[in-house]
Write an enzyme that holds these catalytic residues in place. Structure first.
Site, PDB file in Angstrom:
ATOM      1  N   GLY A   1       0.797  -1.219   0.000  1.00  0.00           N
ATOM      2  CA  GLY A   1       0.000   0.000   0.000  1.00  0.00           C
ATOM      3  C   GLY A   1       0.823   1.258   0.000  1.00  0.00           C
ATOM      4  O   GLY A   1       0.411   2.290  -0.522  1.00  0.00           O
TER       5      GLY A   1
ATOM      6  N   ASP B   1       0.449  -2.982  13.556  1.00  0.00           N
ATOM      7  CA  ASP B   1      -0.092  -3.522  12.301  1.00  0.00           C
ATOM      8  C   ASP B   1       0.436  -4.942  12.062  1.00  0.00           C
ATOM      9  O   ASP B   1       0.802  -5.302  10.946  1.00  0.00           O
ATOM     10  CB  ASP B   1       0.284  -2.621  11.133  1.00  0.00           C
ATOM     11  CG  ASP B   1      -0.533  -2.942   9.872  1.00  0.00           C
ATOM     12  OD1 ASP B   1      -0.047  -2.659   8.763  1.00  0.00           O
ATOM     13  OD2 ASP B   1      -1.648  -3.494   9.996  1.00  0.00           O
TER      14      ASP B   1
END
Length: 760
Positions: free
Chosen positions: A27, A147
């Site tokens: 991303g 994360d």
């Protein structure tokens, strides 16, 4: 320096890092394999994607801040379980990060390569220990990853686990970077692995990482994350409000201590999770020290499949231990669901679920069929124990109805047993038997037939033609022949097996009665309805004498009596039979027991056939509610009840509602069972029926043809179900005015039926 994604002969960053080839894209940017020209080593270079002018400047600023944060945080960490960062900076407007080049794959890639099947238990435990150690170190440095997910944990070729991508990590002492970035559209974490406190915007500390690690361990242990739902919002709500199912509910062979650790990591309240990663590591180590051997589930006496009378495996409660029963009681089993047609037969394990390590041929002086050049070496006990565990793991997957995975396990065990013990060893044949069963269960009856016949041949050589295990395999051959529409051949095999059982065991032995039950069912498929009814009635009376009137086996045969009565058009008598079975099962087994619910389903069928569709609708709606509560909305039996509801809506001429119900059930069955599964095709045919009644014959023709094609592909062109579908096509052609095409198809069906007739 080139823009990310460009290809040039010279791609140098600061004249030092030469980009060689793209190895990953995420991303925030791309990762390249590169060569450090100064030190002569290969490295990985992560480059932030170029930000176009159309992007919001706040968005751009935060992305760049994230990237710099990752560089600063990761470069400060030095631990074997954390990816080493060598350098970072900015060159020609592109931020870059230079890291060690890892030779391995992340857990997401490993799951993808394994088709999202769970990873081996030993690998999971080893990886969990290493990640716990790395997290303990980072947390002691004041760093929270925030994360953690499978894609951010690498497994190297030497088994080392490494945490990577600290792109949204937060320093514990840095309160300037808020727990949630609002108004940017940038997710601070990944939904499937976010802790409840992350979702709620509450303060986040190291225990949030422990929750995310729990999600990762759950996924690699079961094949799916704890809340594997349709959309991100549902996933987030699941993390916040829903208690996860125990991993052992998906995979019973998981060690108990690992199941408990994962559930504790997934506690909604951070205070109920392990205190820190050090405590987590100690708990894992203690579990290993106490012996983390593969959990071997108890093999219970299986239940009987609807109408066929074959045993059905039922999920067992973890930790249950029952005394071993005498071998002859294996056929004395309880009943299961009664359906509109027979389901695949499920049979008990052929041995006491264990490798003996030695075996004796039927004749002590028998000359081996294929003598070996040298004696087969005795397998190591450790290997035998491992194969026992894997065999039982395959059985457990079957109990969970994960038949494709079970088949892979049994095929692997069969190959290893053949190599270690020989092709005719009873345990090798037991594994092949289970392979055949899973083939039958996954809609591959022809392949199952070949495998069962191989087992029969092996057992006849070793045990003799009338040994109970040989007869059991031959009985399965008969069942699969019936699934293939070869009912005359099935009848011949059943009759031969029955005669042998009567000689060896007597006419009222449970195994003999089970064979007679199966024979009664097959007689109905041959159109000998009166013979089927009489035999089923006799078996029910015999089982009542031997086992008792309320015994589950007696009741499953009573259901077969009800089925035969229905086929004879005596639906009032069938209704009374099913209602009595339902009452007895509710009293003996409970109102929510699968067998009780199955009998209620048959009551609904009988009501519909008697024209009492309004009563049937009420029954089916209650049954759908109960099935959903007990088994879930997508369980095959819940969908079967919904199918019955749709059929009765059609009988009441409520065709728009019936069509909508059929389409919905067909779509779910396609996802859950597969496009070619018999239940899916039945629903697709129901869609065609609804379209026809609504006058949409061209659309109906397309659906009927799709069903015919699928059935021909799976069952063969001469199978009764395939021929029935071709007749549906012909009827559609008539309705469309294509009489010549319809006549040609009718003639083709008649010719195929004639070819398949007994004695033809």
């Amino acid at each position: 320096m080139p823009g990310v994604g460009e290809t040039r002969d010279v791609r140098l960053i600061h004249g030092r890092y030469q980009l060689l080839d793209l190895i990953g894209r995420g991303g925030m940017g791309e990762v390249w394999r590169a060569r450090d020209e100064s030190l002569g080593r290969h490295v990985a270079v992560k480059c932030l994607k170029p930000i176009g002018p159309e992007r919001d400047q706040t968005f751009t600023r935060i992305l760049r801040e994230r990237f710099r944060r990752e560089a600063r945080v990761a470069a400060a960490l030095q631990h074997r379980g954390i990816t080493v960062v060598h350098d970072f900076g900015e060159y020609e407007g592109i931020l870059y990060l230079v890291m060690e080049l890892l030779d391995g794959k992340n857990l997401s890639q490993l799951l993808d390569e394994n088709r999202h099947h769970p990873l081996p238990v030993d690998d999971i435990v080893d990886m969990a220990e290493q990640v716990a150690s790395a997290l303990a170190y980072t947390h002691e440095q004041g760093v929270v990853h925030r994360d953690l997910k499978p894609a951010n944990i690498m497994r190297l070729g030497d088994g080392t686990a490494k945490i990577c991508d600290f792109g949204i990590a937060r320093l514990g002492h840095d309160i300037g970077f808020t727990a949630r970035l609002t108004g940017t559209g940038i997710a601070m974490g990944t939904p499937h692995y976010m802790s409840p406190e992350q979702i709620g915007g509450d303060p986040v500390d190291e225990r949030s990482d422990l929750y995310s690690l729990g999600c990762v361990l759950y996924e690699v242990a079961t094949g799916a994350p704890p809340f594997d739902l349709e959309d991100a919002w549902s996933v987030l709500v699941g993390h916040r409000d829903t208690e996860p199912e125990a991993p052992r509910g998906h995979r019973p062979e998981l060690p108990g201590y690992l199941d408990r650790i994962i559930l504790d990591l997934l506690a909604k309240d951070p205070g109920e999770r392990p205190r820190d990663a050090r405590e987590l590591g100690r708990r894992i180590t203690e579990g290993v020290r106490r012996g983390r051997g593969t959990y071997v589930p108890t093999v219970r006496a299986p239940q009987i499949e609807p109408r066929t009378g074959a045993p059905v495996r039922q999920p067992e409660q973890p930790g249950s231990r029952e005394p071993r029963l005498p071998s002859w009681t294996r056929g004395m089993t309880t009943g299961h669901k009664a359906t509109g047609g027979p389901g695949p037969r499920v049979t008990p394990p052929d041995t006491a679920a264990g490798l003996s390590g030695e075996w004796i041929a039927r004749d002590a002086d028998r000359t081996p069929v294929a003598p070996e050049a040298a004696p087969r070496p005795t397998p190591a006990p450790e290997l035998l124990a491992t194969l026992v565990s894997r065999h039982n793991a395959g059985l457990s997957l079957g109990r969970l109805e994960r038949w494709a995975e079970a088949g892979e396990v049994h095929r692997s065990v069969a190959a290893e047993r053949e190599y270690a013990l020989g092709p005719d060893h009873p345990d090798t044949l037991a594994s092949r038997y289970e392979v055949a069963f899973t083939l039958s269960r996954t809609g591959r009856p022809a392949d199952a037939l070949r495998e069962y016949r191989g087992v029969v041949e092996g057992r006849e050589r070793v045990l003799g033609p009338e040994h109970p295990d040989t007869l059991g395999a031959r009985q399965e051959v008969a069942y699969v022949l019936g699934k293939l529409g070869r009912h005359f051949e099935a009848h011949q095999v059943y009759s031969t097996v029955l005669a042998a059982r009567e000689r060896a065991m007597g006419p009222e032995h449970p195994d003999t009665l089970r064979c007679r039950h199966n024979l009664a069912f097959n007689l109905s498929r041959l159109g000998r309805l009166e013979d089927s009814y009489r035999m089923a009635d006799e078996v029910a009376d015999a089982r009542a004498r031997v086992l008792g009137a309320d015994h589950p086996d007696t009741l499953v045969t009573r259901c077969e009596v009800g089925y035969a009565l229905g086929q004879l058009g005596r639906w009032s008598a069938a209704l009374r039979t099913y209602q009595e079975v339902a009452r007895v099962r509710a009293r003996a087994l409970g109102v929510d027991h699968p067998d009780t619910l199955a009998a209620r389903y048959e009551v609904g069928i009988s009501l519909g056939r008697l024209g009492r569709s309004a009563e049937a609708l009420t029954l089916y709606r209650d049954l759908i509610e109960d099935r959903t509560r007990v088994s879930g909305p997508h369980h095959p039996e819940t969908l079967r009840a919904r199918h019955g509801l749709g059929v009765n809506l059609g009988r009441m001429a409520r065709w728009e509602e019936a069509l909508a119900e059929a389409r919905d059930v067909c779509a779910i069955r396609g996802r859950v069972l597969g496009a070619d599964h018999p239940d899916t095709l039945v629903s697709r045919r129901e869609v065609a029926v609804g379209l026809g009644w609504l006058g949409r014959w061209q659309d109906a023709l397309g659906e009927y043809r799709a069903v015919s094609t699928a059935r021909e592909r799976v069952l063969g062109e001469a199978h009764a179900s395939t021929l029935a579908s071709r007749n549906d096509e012909a009827h559609c052609l008539e309705q469309l005015g294509r009489t010549a095409d319809a006549v040609a198809l009718y003639r083709r069906v008649a010719a195929l039926r004639q070819q398949g007739a007994p004695g033809a």
